[in-house]
Motif scaffolding. Structure first.
Motif, mmCIF file in Angstrom:
data_model
loop_
_atom_site.group_PDB
_atom_site.id
_atom_site.type_symbol
_atom_site.label_atom_id
_atom_site.label_comp_id
_atom_site.label_asym_id
_atom_site.label_seq_id
_atom_site.Cartn_x
_atom_site.Cartn_y
_atom_site.Cartn_z
ATOM 1 N N ALA A 82 -16.730 17.299 10.695
ATOM 2 C CA ALA A 82 -17.200 17.911 9.444
ATOM 3 C C ALA A 82 -16.185 17.689 8.317
ATOM 4 N N ARG A 83 -14.900 17.812 8.632
ATOM 5 C CA ARG A 83 -13.852 17.580 7.631
ATOM 6 C C ARG A 83 -13.884 16.130 7.158
ATOM 7 N N ASP A 84 -14.059 15.194 8.098
ATOM 8 C CA ASP A 84 -14.140 13.773 7.729
ATOM 9 C C ASP A 84 -15.266 13.539 6.717
ATOM 10 N N LYS A 85 -16.419 14.163 6.935
ATOM 11 C CA LYS A 85 -17.557 14.010 6.010
ATOM 12 C C LYS A 85 -17.220 14.562 4.635
ATOM 13 N N ARG A 86 -16.585 15.727 4.587
ATOM 14 C CA ARG A 86 -16.198 16.321 3.293
ATOM 15 C C ARG A 86 -15.197 15.439 2.562
ATOM 16 N N VAL A 87 -14.236 14.902 3.293
ATOM 17 C CA VAL A 87 -13.203 14.038 2.700
ATOM 18 C C VAL A 87 -13.837 12.780 2.119
ATOM 19 N N ILE A 88 -14.752 12.164 2.862
ATOM 20 C CA ILE A 88 -15.417 10.946 2.387
ATOM 21 C C ILE A 88 -16.211 11.237 1.110
ATOM 22 N N GLU A 89 -16.933 12.347 1.083
ATOM 23 C CA GLU A 89 -17.682 12.723 -0.121
ATOM 24 C C GLU A 89 -16.751 12.916 -1.310
ATOM 25 N N ALA A 90 -15.637 13.603 -1.096
ATOM 26 C CA ALA A 90 -14.686 13.862 -2.185
ATOM 27 C C ALA A 90 -14.073 12.556 -2.698
ATOM 28 N N LEU A 91 -13.735 11.662 -1.794
ATOM 29 C CA LEU A 91 -13.168 10.378 -2.210
ATOM 30 C C LEU A 91 -14.191 9.535 -2.970
ATOM 31 N N HIS A 92 -15.440 9.528 -2.501
ATOM 32 C CA HIS A 92 -16.485 8.790 -3.215
ATOM 33 C C HIS A 92 -16.681 9.356 -4.621
ATOM 34 N N LYS A 93 -16.703 10.676 -4.738
ATOM 35 C CA LYS A 93 -16.867 11.312 -6.058
ATOM 36 C C LYS A 93 -15.723 10.934 -6.994
ATOM 37 N N ALA A 94 -14.540 10.738 -6.429
ATOM 38 C CA ALA A 94 -13.369 10.370 -7.233
ATOM 39 C C ALA A 94 -13.318 8.862 -7.502
ATOM 40 N N GLY A 95 -14.295 8.114 -6.992
ATOM 41 C CA GLY A 95 -14.370 6.687 -7.278
ATOM 42 C C GLY A 95 -13.627 5.775 -6.315
ATOM 43 N N TYR A 130 0.843 -1.189 0.000
ATOM 44 C CA TYR A 130 0.000 0.000 0.000
ATOM 45 C C TYR A 130 0.877 1.236 0.000
ATOM 46 N N ARG A 131 0.252 2.368 -0.271
ATOM 47 C CA ARG A 131 0.924 3.659 -0.140
ATOM 48 C C ARG A 131 0.483 4.279 1.179
ATOM 49 N N LEU A 132 1.336 5.129 1.725
ATOM 50 C CA LEU A 132 1.029 5.770 2.997
ATOM 51 C C LEU A 132 0.765 7.260 2.817
ATOM 52 N N HIS A 133 -0.303 7.748 3.430
ATOM 53 C CA HIS A 133 -0.578 9.175 3.558
ATOM 54 C C HIS A 133 -0.420 9.922 2.235
ATOM 55 N N ASP A 134 -1.067 9.442 1.191
ATOM 56 C CA ASP A 134 -0.963 10.026 -0.148
ATOM 57 C C ASP A 134 -1.509 11.457 -0.145
ATOM 58 N N GLN A 135 -0.629 12.413 -0.351
ATOM 59 C CA GLN A 135 -1.008 13.819 -0.293
ATOM 60 C C GLN A 135 -1.839 14.253 -1.492
ATOM 61 N N LYS A 136 -1.897 13.437 -2.522
ATOM 62 C CA LYS A 136 -2.695 13.768 -3.697
ATOM 63 C C LYS A 136 -4.177 13.483 -3.481
ATOM 64 N N LEU A 137 -4.495 12.707 -2.458
ATOM 65 C CA LEU A 137 -5.886 12.356 -2.174
ATOM 66 C C LEU A 137 -6.435 13.212 -1.039
ATOM 67 N N PRO A 138 -7.732 13.533 -1.097
ATOM 68 C CA PRO A 138 -8.338 14.308 -0.011
ATOM 69 C C PRO A 138 -8.199 13.585 1.323
ATOM 70 N N GLY A 139 -7.826 14.303 2.356
ATOM 71 C CA GLY A 139 -7.729 13.747 3.698
ATOM 72 C C GLY A 139 -6.477 12.944 3.975
ATOM 73 N N ARG A 140 -5.584 12.826 3.004
ATOM 74 C CA ARG A 140 -4.348 12.042 3.159
ATOM 75 C C ARG A 140 -4.618 10.728 3.899
ATOM 76 N N PRO A 141 -5.317 9.784 3.264
ATOM 77 C CA PRO A 141 -5.662 8.524 3.936
ATOM 78 C C PRO A 141 -4.428 7.822 4.497
ATOM 79 N N ASP A 142 -4.620 7.106 5.587
ATOM 80 C CA ASP A 142 -3.512 6.409 6.237
ATOM 81 C C ASP A 142 -2.906 5.346 5.318
ATOM 82 N N LEU A 143 -3.753 4.570 4.668
ATOM 83 C CA LEU A 143 -3.286 3.543 3.732
ATOM 84 C C LEU A 143 -4.078 3.667 2.433
ATOM 85 N N VAL A 144 -3.379 3.561 1.313
ATOM 86 C CA VAL A 144 -4.019 3.646 0.002
ATOM 87 C C VAL A 144 -3.689 2.371 -0.763
ATOM 88 N N PHE A 145 -4.728 1.726 -1.277
ATOM 89 C CA PHE A 145 -4.589 0.506 -2.062
ATOM 90 C C PHE A 145 -5.022 0.800 -3.493
#
Length: 146
Positions: A82-95, A26-41
């Motif tokens: 509130a930030r968590d909700k915005r991040v989840i929406e943005a990630l869902h929109k990005a697929g 996995y990738r760690l804390h990807d700054q290109k994604l909203p919210g910099r997820p802890d793990l990216v697959f």
């Protein structure tokens, strides 16, 4: 608050080590994604957050509102939620599919076995649909564990 870690927390490291031992990369804390997820697959188009119950205002046995500076903490934690909700929406929109492992699932009297959590994450990654949310065991199961 400067001493509070945002990355490489104990719960996060527990999950990372376990998934790595299962052969996942996995990738760690990807700054290109909203919210910099802890793990990216990227292979599964999934991200995994390992959230602390206090900082993200999780309604569980580990979360208690501080008795001092109540207004400050309600604003701080409310902003985080509130930030968590915005991040989840943005990630869902990005697929992206989103998984969340709450701290209460990993520690405390109602924690789940680590193997169960890792199995749930592995199964979720291979399902190719839906989101994942892992929390503490319900109260009626907690007495069985002790």
């Amino acid at each position: 608050m400067a001493a509070i870690r945002g990355v490489n927390t104990k719960p996060e490291m527990l999950i990372r080590r376990g998934l790595h031992a299962c052969g996942l990369r996995y990738r760690l804390h990807d700054q290109k994604l909203p919210g910099r997820p802890d793990l990216v697959f990227p292979k599964f188009r999934c991200v995994l957050f390992v959230h602390g119950c206090f900082w993200h205002g999780h309604n569980c046995h580990l979360f208690k509102w501080p008795r001092t500076r109540e207004k400050f903490w309600r604003e701080k934690i409310g902003t985080n939620v509130a930030r968590d909700k915005r991040v989840i929406e943005a990630l869902h929109k990005a697929g992206w599919r989103i998984g969340t492992v709450w701290e209460c699932a990993l520690k405390g009297r109602r924690r789940r076995p680590l193997g169960e959590i890792l199995d749930a994450v592995l199964e979720w990654l291979e399902e190719h649909e839906g989101d994942l949310k892992l929390e503490a065991l319900p109260d009626d199961h907690a007495s069985v564990r002790n």
